[in-house]
Structure formats: C-alpha cells, structure tokens
Design a protein around this motif. Structure first.
Motif, PDB file in Angstrom:
ATOM      1  N   THR A 127      47.807  -8.048  31.573  1.00 32.03           N
ATOM      2  CA  THR A 127      48.770  -7.044  31.101  1.00 32.03           C
ATOM      3  C   THR A 127      48.688  -5.784  31.954  1.00 32.03           C
ATOM      4  O   THR A 127      49.720  -5.208  32.336  1.00 32.03           O
ATOM      5  N   LEU A 128      47.469  -5.350  32.259  1.00 31.53           N
ATOM      6  CA  LEU A 128      47.312  -4.161  33.117  1.00 31.53           C
ATOM      7  C   LEU A 128      47.857  -4.418  34.518  1.00 31.53           C
ATOM      8  O   LEU A 128      48.465  -3.541  35.126  1.00 31.53           O
ATOM      9  N   TRP A 129      47.629  -5.624  35.030  1.00 28.35           N
ATOM     10  CA  TRP A 129      48.093  -5.980  36.376  1.00 28.35           C
ATOM     11  C   TRP A 129      49.610  -6.100  36.429  1.00 28.35           C
ATOM     12  O   TRP A 129      50.259  -5.465  37.247  1.00 28.35           O
ATOM     13  N   LEU A 130      50.155  -6.918  35.563  1.00 29.64           N
ATOM     14  CA  LEU A 130      51.574  -7.254  35.651  1.00 29.64           C
ATOM     15  C   LEU A 130      52.468  -6.351  34.814  1.00 29.64           C
ATOM     16  O   LEU A 130      53.688  -6.363  34.982  1.00 29.64           O
ATOM     17  N   GLY A 131      51.870  -5.563  33.928  1.00 27.75           N
ATOM     18  CA  GLY A 131      52.650  -4.703  33.041  1.00 27.75           C
ATOM     19  C   GLY A 131      53.015  -3.362  33.630  1.00 27.75           C
ATOM     20  O   GLY A 131      53.719  -2.577  32.995  1.00 27.75           O
ATOM     21  N   GLY A 132      52.514  -3.072  34.810  1.00 26.64           N
ATOM     22  CA  GLY A 132      52.865  -1.816  35.467  1.00 26.64           C
ATOM     23  C   GLY A 132      52.105  -0.602  34.951  1.00 26.64           C
ATOM     24  O   GLY A 132      52.553   0.528  35.127  1.00 26.64           O
ATOM     25  N   TYR A 133      50.959  -0.827  34.316  1.00 26.36           N
ATOM     26  CA  TYR A 133      50.155   0.293  33.841  1.00 26.36           C
ATOM     27  C   TYR A 133      49.270   0.787  34.970  1.00 26.36           C
ATOM     28  O   TYR A 133      48.675   0.004  35.693  1.00 26.36           O
ATOM     29  N   GLY A 134      49.158   2.085  35.114  1.00 25.10           N
ATOM     30  CA  GLY A 134      48.296   2.641  36.159  1.00 25.10           C
ATOM     31  C   GLY A 134      48.861   2.414  37.542  1.00 25.10           C
ATOM     32  O   GLY A 134      49.984   2.796  37.841  1.00 25.10           O
ATOM     33  N   PRO A 175      50.479   0.491  40.794  1.00 28.71           N
ATOM     34  CA  PRO A 175      51.563  -0.489  40.879  1.00 28.71           C
ATOM     35  C   PRO A 175      51.035  -1.919  41.006  1.00 28.71           C
ATOM     36  O   PRO A 175      49.940  -2.150  41.520  1.00 28.71           O
ATOM     37  N   THR A 176      51.803  -2.867  40.538  1.00 32.94           N
ATOM     38  CA  THR A 176      51.427  -4.284  40.575  1.00 32.94           C
ATOM     39  C   THR A 176      51.051  -4.711  41.985  1.00 32.94           C
ATOM     40  O   THR A 176      50.107  -5.480  42.185  1.00 32.94           O
ATOM     41  N   GLU A 177      51.750  -4.210  42.978  1.00 31.84           N
ATOM     42  CA  GLU A 177      51.489  -4.590  44.373  1.00 31.84           C
ATOM     43  C   GLU A 177      50.089  -4.196  44.823  1.00 31.84           C
ATOM     44  O   GLU A 177      49.502  -4.844  45.683  1.00 31.84           O
ATOM     45  N   PHE A 178      49.562  -3.087  44.256  1.00 36.16           N
ATOM     46  CA  PHE A 178      48.216  -2.641  44.620  1.00 36.16           C
ATOM     47  C   PHE A 178      47.217  -3.778  44.394  1.00 36.16           C
ATOM     48  O   PHE A 178      46.326  -4.004  45.205  1.00 36.16           O
ATOM     49  N   TYR A 179      47.368  -4.473  43.273  1.00 34.41           N
ATOM     50  CA  TYR A 179      46.477  -5.580  42.949  1.00 34.41           C
ATOM     51  C   TYR A 179      46.903  -6.865  43.652  1.00 34.41           C
ATOM     52  O   TYR A 179      46.084  -7.584  44.202  1.00 34.41           O
ATOM     53  N   SER A 180      48.181  -7.147  43.609  1.00 31.16           N
ATOM     54  CA  SER A 180      48.694  -8.414  44.137  1.00 31.16           C
ATOM     55  C   SER A 180      48.408  -8.592  45.619  1.00 31.16           C
ATOM     56  O   SER A 180      48.215  -9.710  46.088  1.00 31.16           O
ATOM     57  N   GLU A 181      48.398  -7.509  46.363  1.00 31.39           N
ATOM     58  CA  GLU A 181      48.216  -7.585  47.810  1.00 31.39           C
ATOM     59  C   GLU A 181      46.777  -7.294  48.249  1.00 31.39           C
ATOM     60  O   GLU A 181      46.515  -7.184  49.437  1.00 31.39           O
ATOM     61  N   ALA A 210      35.174  -4.824  41.695  1.00 30.69           N
ATOM     62  CA  ALA A 210      36.098  -3.955  40.958  1.00 30.69           C
ATOM     63  C   ALA A 210      36.057  -2.538  41.524  1.00 30.69           C
ATOM     64  O   ALA A 210      37.103  -1.898  41.699  1.00 30.69           O
ATOM     65  N   GLY A 211      34.856  -2.057  41.821  1.00 34.11           N
ATOM     66  CA  GLY A 211      34.720  -0.728  42.408  1.00 34.11           C
ATOM     67  C   GLY A 211      35.350  -0.648  43.789  1.00 34.11           C
ATOM     68  O   GLY A 211      36.045   0.322  44.118  1.00 34.11           O
ATOM     69  N   LEU A 212      35.110  -1.663  44.609  1.00 37.48           N
ATOM     70  CA  LEU A 212      35.717  -1.704  45.939  1.00 37.48           C
ATOM     71  C   LEU A 212      37.237  -1.755  45.835  1.00 37.48           C
ATOM     72  O   LEU A 212      37.951  -1.041  46.546  1.00 37.48           O
ATOM     73  N   MET A 213      37.733  -2.578  44.913  1.00 44.98           N
ATOM     74  CA  MET A 213      39.168  -2.736  44.722  1.00 44.98           C
ATOM     75  C   MET A 213      39.797  -1.415  44.280  1.00 44.98           C
ATOM     76  O   MET A 213      40.842  -1.009  44.783  1.00 44.98           O
ATOM     77  N   ALA A 214      39.155  -0.722  43.338  1.00 42.59           N
ATOM     78  CA  ALA A 214      39.698   0.535  42.825  1.00 42.59           C
ATOM     79  C   ALA A 214      39.818   1.585  43.921  1.00 42.59           C
ATOM     80  O   ALA A 214      40.720   2.429  43.885  1.00 42.59           O
ATOM     81  N   LYS A 215      38.931   1.500  44.891  1.00 49.07           N
ATOM     82  CA  LYS A 215      38.972   2.441  46.021  1.00 49.07           C
ATOM     83  C   LYS A 215      39.888   1.959  47.136  1.00 49.07           C
ATOM     84  O   LYS A 215      40.016   2.603  48.160  1.00 49.07           O
ATOM     85  N   GLY A 216      40.503   0.804  46.933  1.00 52.34           N
ATOM     86  CA  GLY A 216      41.416   0.264  47.939  1.00 52.34           C
ATOM     87  C   GLY A 216      40.717  -0.380  49.120  1.00 52.34           C
ATOM     88  O   GLY A 216      41.323  -0.617  50.155  1.00 52.34           O
ATOM     89  N   ILE A 217      39.433  -0.690  48.944  1.00 53.41           N
ATOM     90  CA  ILE A 217      38.658  -1.304  50.035  1.00 53.41           C
ATOM     91  C   ILE A 217      38.883  -2.801  50.010  1.00 53.41           C
ATOM     92  O   ILE A 217      38.662  -3.463  49.005  1.00 53.41           O
ATOM     93  N   ARG A 218      39.318  -3.317  51.137  1.00 54.65           N
ATOM     94  CA  ARG A 218      39.533  -4.755  51.269  1.00 54.65           C
ATOM     95  C   ARG A 218      38.356  -5.359  52.003  1.00 54.65           C
ATOM     96  O   ARG A 218      38.006  -4.889  53.074  1.00 54.65           O
ATOM     97  N   ILE A 219      37.765  -6.391  51.421  1.00 52.95           N
ATOM     98  CA  ILE A 219      36.554  -6.951  52.034  1.00 52.95           C
ATOM     99  C   ILE A 219      36.866  -7.938  53.137  1.00 52.95           C
ATOM    100  O   ILE A 219      36.013  -8.294  53.908  1.00 52.95           O
ATOM    101  N   PHE A 220      38.108  -8.397  53.209  1.00 50.56           N
ATOM    102  CA  PHE A 220      38.528  -9.249  54.322  1.00 50.56           C
ATOM    103  C   PHE A 220      40.012  -9.144  54.489  1.00 50.56           C
ATOM    104  O   PHE A 220      40.741  -8.577  53.767  1.00 50.56           O
TER     105      PHE A 220
END
Length: 145
Positions: free
Chosen positions: A59-66, A68-74, A135-145
């Motif tokens: 719901t948080l991912w696809l519902g547009g909360y916080g 944007p969905t693309e932040f997670y999807s990509e 989760a912490g890396l993701m929240a900071k926008g850090i991509r591991i690969f």
C-alpha cells in the motif's frame, strides 16, 4: 493516513521479528506436542504479521504515500529487500507445516525436531537482519548495483 500506515508497518516488523526470535529460542532438539502447539501459535502470529507487513508495504509502495512509486519501482535495492522478504516467507513454509502436522495428538508425546527446522529459523533470522540495512540504503537512494 500515511502516518498510520507507517506505524502499522513498523509494528508488524517488530511483531514479525519478535515472534521469529521467540521461535528460535523455544526450539529444542525434541519437544512435547504441547510445546509444538505453542510454537505453532507463535508461528501463526508470525505469519499474520508478515501478511500485514506485506499488505501495508505494498500500500505504501503502490498507493502513492510518501515517496513516488517510481522511487521504489526503479530502485534495485528495494527489489533486493523485497526479494529477501519473499525468500524468508518461502523458507518459513517448512517449519510452519512441521508445527501444524506435529502439534496434533497427545500433549505429552515427544517429537524429535528435524535439523532443517533449526536451519530454516537460523536462515530466516540472518536474512531478516539484512533487510533493515537495505531499507536504510534504499531510503537514502543508494543503489547497491
């Protein structure tokens, strides 16, 4: 609404972690059926918390909360985190089935616990410990690969 969803997400993470840790520490090489039933009840709470966690997370991912969905999807780090969660769920199937099948019958009967149940719980705990890092890396926008 978003804060309520995030709160529920956080509480389900704590519940899932606590029940998995409880299962790990209550598990012995052999148990009475009443102890296996207790583990089965704890495992049921574990499963319910996992479903709530997944539902709220989606719901948080696809519902547009916080964000944007693309932040997670990509974000491949997000996909790794989600993949670990799914892997934990798959690993948990064997112990769950074992607890359900072997909790029936006379409460004082002794059952030898297969080593695969022990190893499954260990693997789940190790993988679960990695998820907050991703989760912490993701929240900071850090991509591991």
């Amino acid at each position: 609404m978003e804060i309520l969803l995030r709160y529920l997400h956080f509480i389900s993470v704590i519940t899932l972690s606590g029940t998995l840790i409880a299962e790990f520490f209550l598990l012995k090489s052999s148990l009475e059926k009443k102890e296996i039933r207790l583990l089965g009840q704890i495992d049921a709470v574990y499963g319910i918390s996992a479903l709530i966690l997944l539902g709220v997370g989606l719901t948080l991912w696809l519902g547009g909360y916080g964000k944007p969905t693309e932040f997670y999807s990509e974000n491949p780090t997000f996909h790794l985190k989600l993949g670990l969660f799914v892997l934990i769920g798959l690993i948990s199937i064997y112990p769950t089935v074992f607890f359900i099948k072997n909790g029936k019958g006379d409460a004082t009967d002794i059952v030898k616990i297969p080593s695969l149940v022990h190893w499954s719980l260990r693997a789940e705990l190790i993988l679960l410990a990695l998820i907050p890092l991703f989760a912490g890396l993701m929240a900071k926008g850090i991509r591991i690969f």
